[in-house]
Design a protein around this motif. Structure first.
Motif, PDB file in Angstrom:
ATOM      1  N   VAL A   1       0.817  -1.211   0.000  1.00 32.20           N
ATOM      2  CA  VAL A   1       0.000   0.000   0.000  1.00 32.20           C
ATOM      3  C   VAL A   1       0.853   1.263   0.000  1.00 32.20           C
ATOM      4  O   VAL A   1       0.404   2.325  -0.451  1.00 32.20           O
ATOM      5  N   ALA A   2       2.095   1.165   0.489  1.00 28.35           N
ATOM      6  CA  ALA A   2       2.917   2.370   0.610  1.00 28.35           C
ATOM      7  C   ALA A   2       3.335   2.898  -0.760  1.00 28.35           C
ATOM      8  O   ALA A   2       2.963   3.980  -1.165  1.00 28.35           O
ATOM      9  N   GLY A   3       4.106   2.105  -1.511  1.00 23.43           N
ATOM     10  CA  GLY A   3       4.570   2.587  -2.796  1.00 23.43           C
ATOM     11  C   GLY A   3       5.291   3.916  -2.649  1.00 23.43           C
ATOM     12  O   GLY A   3       5.896   4.222  -1.617  1.00 23.43           O
ATOM     13  N   ALA A   4       5.205   4.730  -3.696  1.00 23.70           N
ATOM     14  CA  ALA A   4       5.818   6.054  -3.641  1.00 23.70           C
ATOM     15  C   ALA A   4       4.806   7.120  -3.239  1.00 23.70           C
ATOM     16  O   ALA A   4       5.174   8.263  -2.990  1.00 23.70           O
ATOM     17  N   ALA A   5       3.519   6.742  -3.161  1.00 25.59           N
ATOM     18  CA  ALA A   5       2.462   7.731  -2.957  1.00 25.59           C
ATOM     19  C   ALA A   5       2.551   8.485  -1.640  1.00 25.59           C
ATOM     20  O   ALA A   5       2.314   9.698  -1.608  1.00 25.59           O
ATOM     21  N   PRO A   6       2.866   7.823  -0.474  1.00 28.58           N
ATOM     22  CA  PRO A   6       2.964   8.600   0.765  1.00 28.58           C
ATOM     23  C   PRO A   6       4.181   9.515   0.798  1.00 28.58           C
ATOM     24  O   PRO A   6       4.343  10.290   1.751  1.00 28.58           O
ATOM     25  N   ILE A   7       5.023   9.434  -0.204  1.00 30.17           N
ATOM     26  CA  ILE A   7       6.134  10.382  -0.364  1.00 30.17           C
ATOM     27  C   ILE A   7       5.711  11.491  -1.328  1.00 30.17           C
ATOM     28  O   ILE A   7       5.835  12.675  -1.038  1.00 30.17           O
ATOM     29  N   VAL A   8       5.172  11.088  -2.487  1.00 31.65           N
ATOM     30  CA  VAL A   8       4.815  12.054  -3.530  1.00 31.65           C
ATOM     31  C   VAL A   8       3.728  13.021  -3.052  1.00 31.65           C
ATOM     32  O   VAL A   8       3.871  14.245  -3.190  1.00 31.65           O
TER      33      VAL A   8
ATOM     34  N   GLU B   1       2.449   3.849   7.294  1.00 31.50           N
ATOM     35  CA  GLU B   1       2.425   4.726   6.121  1.00 31.50           C
ATOM     36  C   GLU B   1       2.273   6.185   6.530  1.00 31.50           C
ATOM     37  O   GLU B   1       2.890   7.072   5.944  1.00 31.50           O
ATOM     38  N   GLY B   2       1.449   6.444   7.551  1.00 31.71           N
ATOM     39  CA  GLY B   2       1.321   7.802   8.054  1.00 31.71           C
ATOM     40  C   GLY B   2       2.647   8.331   8.586  1.00 31.71           C
ATOM     41  O   GLY B   2       2.975   9.517   8.420  1.00 31.71           O
TER      42      GLY B   2
END
Length: 554
Positions: free
Chosen positions: A65-72, A334-335
């Motif tokens: 679920v993490a991927g790059a999205a919680p960074i981007v 993730e948060g």
């Protein structure tokens, strides 16, 4: 020093969420039962349905679920100011994401591991299933196509990340075989992490680059093809062979990365140079409401999490009570990544003064992953004394591996959707795993090259839709969980309130984008955006009718 206050507020809040709120939801709302026979046991096939240690499953779920999205997302949204970004990440994690992810796991496990799309038929009705699955398929198509492009671009721009990225796959395959032969998990994990970081160090001396042109295609395009060939093979392998060990190693690698980043904050005490609320936004910048709530999705709440929870994680749940550990704690992890991303792109480690910060963040969309890698690498270098180049490689590999694990799971999930369509419409050929995988990968490549030409960047064309579509999917998942709770005569307010909030914000963001695409004559995005908005309204109407009939006792 502001950074310490932000970190402490976030950590304390998320700990309260984990120890207090998640326990209340698990025990009194979902009423998780450790004696309930989960689909992993009932339907154990040694391939997709496999009872899994909750720590290993957490690793799979977390990294998928993490991927790059919680960074981007946070690295972009900080443009409006660090205060709104921090508040949405912290409270979104506690009240929205954790409940959403744990609820999706519980709901799917109670329905033989069905995906959220298939589950909507059992809970709401037949018509909702077909509508729901359209949104699910579009989200998966966006995620897979775009993450393929993101990884390919990272390989081209940072060739020292290529060797450790592929080494991680080889290590995961070996560990998967050893775990199957009852080797101890903890020593294997420790060895795997050591090998991974040794490969990161070696990567700086063994950069791997494809020729700029090969077979008439650019290096980026060739990497995209290679990555989807790998993803197709990986999606067909039993989960214990590659998916679980790779995701677990990546989960442990993220914990190390988080330790380095958070530890560096306490050791170096960096100041914040970004504004608390940005009053110098560019004239064309859209309103923070509702755009903040779709720009930061993963890290606060995300519909993609529901796909993973009900698509792969629920099929590996050993005990129903593990849903709290896997789902809620995965959201907390993730948060935490989203929170430290905000610190990395808001402080002196990225820009030494407010003026320099505004120069980096000149408009919405500036910064992003590059800002995180630069700010995070300087933060680690200042806090731990590591070389900046080595720290940059660590973070670049972390981004690539997360995007890769999400892509692995995404293709597998896309295969499940296609096989479900085969069941719905009695198309036996689509029920075959190999055929469904080819269709899944083919659709991603068709988008990448059909819409983007020989560069393979076509996935980026529909990426602007991801934010609103993803959050609409999150609201639909919360809707299904809410209807289940209402039918079970349990309080549904804990899922209905997040559902309404996310739906309103995502729907209006979709309407704003619809106008934007129309004025730009981008009719492909106009069509897709309109489809998503119409489908969401229809599913909501179906659910409202079901709730009304249930309350009447029909």
């Amino acid at each position: 020093m502001q950074s310490i206050a932000i970190v402490l507020m976030g950590i304390v809040g998320m700990l309260i969420g984990w120890f207090v709120y998640s326990k209340f939801i698990a025990n009194h709302i979902f009423k998780l039962d450790e004696n309930f026979e989960t689909p992993a046991h009932e339907l154990n096939d040694g391939k997709d349905f496999v009872p899994t240690n909750k720590v290993v499953l957490w690793g799979h779920h977390f990294t998928s679920v993490a991927g790059a999205a919680p960074i981007v997302g946070p690295a972009i949204a900080v443009y409006w100011g660090w205060v709104p970004a921090v508040l949405w990440v912290v409270f979104g994690t506690i009240l929205f994401a954790g409940v959403h992810d744990m609820g999706a796991l519980w709901a799917s496990a109670r329905h033989k591991g069905k995906s959220m799309g298939a589950l909507s038929e059992s809970v709401i009705g037949k018509r909702s299933r077909a509508l729901f699955m359209i949104v699910v398929f579009l989200v998966l198509l966006m995620v897979n196509a775009v993450f393929g492009v993101v990884i390919a671009n990272s390989f081209v721009s940072q060739p020292d990340a290529v060797f450790p990225a592929w080494t991680a796959i080889a290590v995961a395959l070996i560990i998967g075989q050893l775990i199957k032969r009852n080797f101890k998990l903890i020593p294997l994990c420790f060895i795997g992490i050591l090998v991974l970081y040794a490969s990161v160090f070696a990567g700086s001396y063994i950069p791997v680059a494809l020729p700029e042109t090969l077979f008439g295609l650019a290096d980026t395009a060739n990497w995209i093809i290679i990555l989807f060939i790998y993803a197709a093979i990986a999606s067909l392998l039993p989960v214990w062979m590659l998916l679980q060990p790779r995701d677990f190693i990546n989960g442990m690698q993220l914990l190390v990365g988080l330790l380095l980043l958070y530890g560096a904050v306490f050791f170096s005490l960096p100041d914040i140079t970004a504004p608390a609320f940005n009053s110098q936004t560019a004239t064309e910048t859209p309103s923070i409401i509702p755009l903040l709530f779709v720009t930061i999705a993963c890290g606060a709440v995300s519909g993609f999490h529901g796909i993973v929870s009900s698509g792969t994680s629920s099929k590996q749940l050993n005990k129903e009570t593990d849903a709290r550990f896997v789902g809620y704690l995965g959201a907390v992890g993730e948060g935490s990544l989203a929170l430290i991303t905000i610190i990395a792109v808001s402080g002196v480690t990225l820009a030494a003064s407010p003026e320099e910060w505004h120069a980096v963040y000149s408009h919405l969309g500036a910064g992003s992953v590059d800002a995180f890698i630069k700010g995070g690498a300087n933060l680690i270098a200042n806090g731990w004394g590591l070389p900046v180049e080595f720290a940059s490689t660590i973070l670049a590999v972390m981004v690539v591996l997360f995007a890769g694990t999400t892509m692995d799971s995404g293709v597998r999930l896309q295969r499940y959707i296609i096989q479900e369509w085969g069941d719905i419409y009695n198309l036996n050929v689509l029920k075959k795993g190999a055929v469904a995988t080819l269709v899944a990968v083919g659709s991603c490549l068709l988008l990448a090259f059909g819409a983007g030409g020989s560069s393979g960047s076509g996935g980026m064309i529909i990426w602007p839709l991801f934010g609103s579509t993803n959050q609409i999917l999150a609201s639909l998942t919360l809707l299904v969980i809410s209807v289940m709770l209402i039918k079970l005569k349990r309080p549904a307010i804990y899922t209905l309130v997040p559902m309404v909030f996310v739906l309103v914000m995502a729907f209006f963001a979709g309407v704003i984008k619809l106008k934007e695409y129309w004025l730009a004559d981008n009719y492909l995005l106009v069509f897709l955006d309109a489809v998503v908005l119409i489908v969401s309204v229809l599913v909501m109407l179906e659910a409202a009718a079901v709730i009304k009939r249930f309350r009447r006792g029909d």
